[in-house]
Enzyme design. Structure first.
Site, PDB file in Angstrom:
ATOM      1  N   TRP A   1      22.563   5.852 -14.869  1.00 46.25           N
ATOM      2  CA  TRP A   1      23.223   6.984 -14.202  1.00 46.25           C
ATOM      3  C   TRP A   1      24.625   6.587 -13.732  1.00 46.25           C
ATOM      4  O   TRP A   1      25.562   7.388 -13.812  1.00 46.25           O
ATOM      5  CB  TRP A   1      22.366   7.446 -13.034  1.00 46.25           C
ATOM      6  CG  TRP A   1      22.943   8.549 -12.215  1.00 46.25           C
ATOM      7  CD1 TRP A   1      22.907   9.887 -12.487  1.00 46.25           C
ATOM      8  CD2 TRP A   1      23.638   8.425 -10.955  1.00 46.25           C
ATOM      9  NE1 TRP A   1      23.529  10.597 -11.489  1.00 46.25           N
ATOM     10  CE2 TRP A   1      23.988   9.731 -10.540  1.00 46.25           C
ATOM     11  CE3 TRP A   1      23.988   7.334 -10.146  1.00 46.25           C
ATOM     12  CZ2 TRP A   1      24.673   9.970  -9.350  1.00 46.25           C
ATOM     13  CZ3 TRP A   1      24.678   7.574  -8.975  1.00 46.25           C
ATOM     14  CH2 TRP A   1      25.011   8.873  -8.586  1.00 46.25           C
ATOM     15  N   HIS A   2      24.775   5.344 -13.255  1.00 42.90           N
ATOM     16  CA  HIS A   2      26.095   4.868 -12.845  1.00 42.90           C
ATOM     17  C   HIS A   2      27.010   4.682 -14.056  1.00 42.90           C
ATOM     18  O   HIS A   2      28.131   5.168 -14.078  1.00 42.90           O
ATOM     19  CB  HIS A   2      25.969   3.533 -12.098  1.00 42.90           C
ATOM     20  CG  HIS A   2      25.574   3.676 -10.664  1.00 42.90           C
ATOM     21  ND1 HIS A   2      24.262   3.603 -10.242  1.00 42.90           N
ATOM     22  CD2 HIS A   2      26.311   3.886  -9.543  1.00 42.90           C
ATOM     23  CE1 HIS A   2      24.212   3.754  -8.927  1.00 42.90           C
ATOM     24  NE2 HIS A   2      25.449   3.936  -8.480  1.00 42.90           N
ATOM     25  N   ASP A   3      26.509   3.959 -15.054  1.00 40.73           N
ATOM     26  CA  ASP A   3      27.291   3.702 -16.260  1.00 40.73           C
ATOM     27  C   ASP A   3      26.407   2.906 -17.221  1.00 40.73           C
ATOM     28  O   ASP A   3      25.511   2.180 -16.793  1.00 40.73           O
ATOM     29  CB  ASP A   3      28.561   2.901 -15.935  1.00 40.73           C
ATOM     30  CG  ASP A   3      29.520   2.853 -17.109  1.00 40.73           C
ATOM     31  OD1 ASP A   3      29.356   3.669 -18.045  1.00 40.73           O
ATOM     32  OD2 ASP A   3      30.437   2.007 -17.091  1.00 40.73           O
TER      33      ASP A   3
END
Length: 234
Positions: A117-119
């Protein structure tokens, strides 16, 4: 925030890995204050927009309910960090995957999801796997020795043994977050080697452990004060 960024340069030092020649204390402060910058910038962003929501009579969730430096439990840390996202994860991932019944298993896909979700990067995936690996010892210790069981077994020493465990909890949380959001795996290895290999490194580590132990005792007292306030409010 501006004073921190323009007066301490820890982010620039981290990006350039320019800790060669630093003392063990200075290297550790580069790591600590990089994590502090992450906490502070998110605190400012979330509370600024929550202020606007409140001004429009919308009571949005407070995302940061505890200071980064006032945490000794990895499990509790994530409950107080980005709280709105934590609630979403509990509702749509944690409970459907089995909740507390299969806690040791469910935290792996959840933190993997959070990492993606962050990267999509190997550094964040490593973070997503390190966090549950570091949480599991706390889960095991709490289930075996937690609560009245541990107090009956160890008596007055229970608090101090819990503080020792909390010290290592704090160090593991710092390592995981430095890997994911600051210097990566190689950077953590370099910082660790820089602390251990320099003159006075061993004494610094001992002093750090003692300092964290004392800090955890203060946190314990703070939690007891919070509990007393809850009882008084009732």
């Amino acid at each position: 925030m501006e004073v921190l960024l323009h007066g301490m340069h820890v982010v620039a030092i981290k990006d350039a890995k320019a800790w060669v020649g630093m003392t063990p204390f200075q290297i550790s402060m580069v790591g600590y204050f990089n994590l502090k910058v992450i906490w502070l910038k998110l605190l400012i962003i979330w509370r600024f927009f929550r202020l606007w929501a409140l001004s429009d009579t919308i009571d949005s969730t407070e995302n940061m309910t505890r200071c980064m430096s006032n945490n000794f439990s990895a499990m509790d840390f994530w409950k107080h960090w980005h709280r709105s996202f934590n609630r979403w994860l509990v509702r749509y991932l944690y409970i459907p995957l089995g909740g507390s019944t299969h806690y040791a298993l469910t935290i792996w896909p959840i933190f993997t999801f959070v990492a993606v979700w962050h990267d999509v990067s190997m550094r964040l995936l490593m973070w997503g796997w390190l966090v549950p690996a570091f949480i599991l010892p706390e889960v095991v210790v709490k289930r075996v020795f937690g609560g009245d069981k541990g107090r009956k077994m160890f008596g007055k020493m229970y608090r101090h043994l819990a503080a020792i465990a909390a010290v290592f909890n704090i160090l593991l949380m710092m390592v995981a977050n430095l890997v994911g959001f600051a210097v990566g795996v190689d950077g953590v290895k370099e910082m660790g080697a820089g602390i251990l290999d320099r003159e006075g490194g061993a004494m610094f580590i001992i002093a750090t452990l003692v300092g964290l132990f004392c800090g955890v005792q203060v946190m314990f007292e703070w939690r007891e004060m919070e509990n007393r306030r809850k009882v008084a409010a009732k």
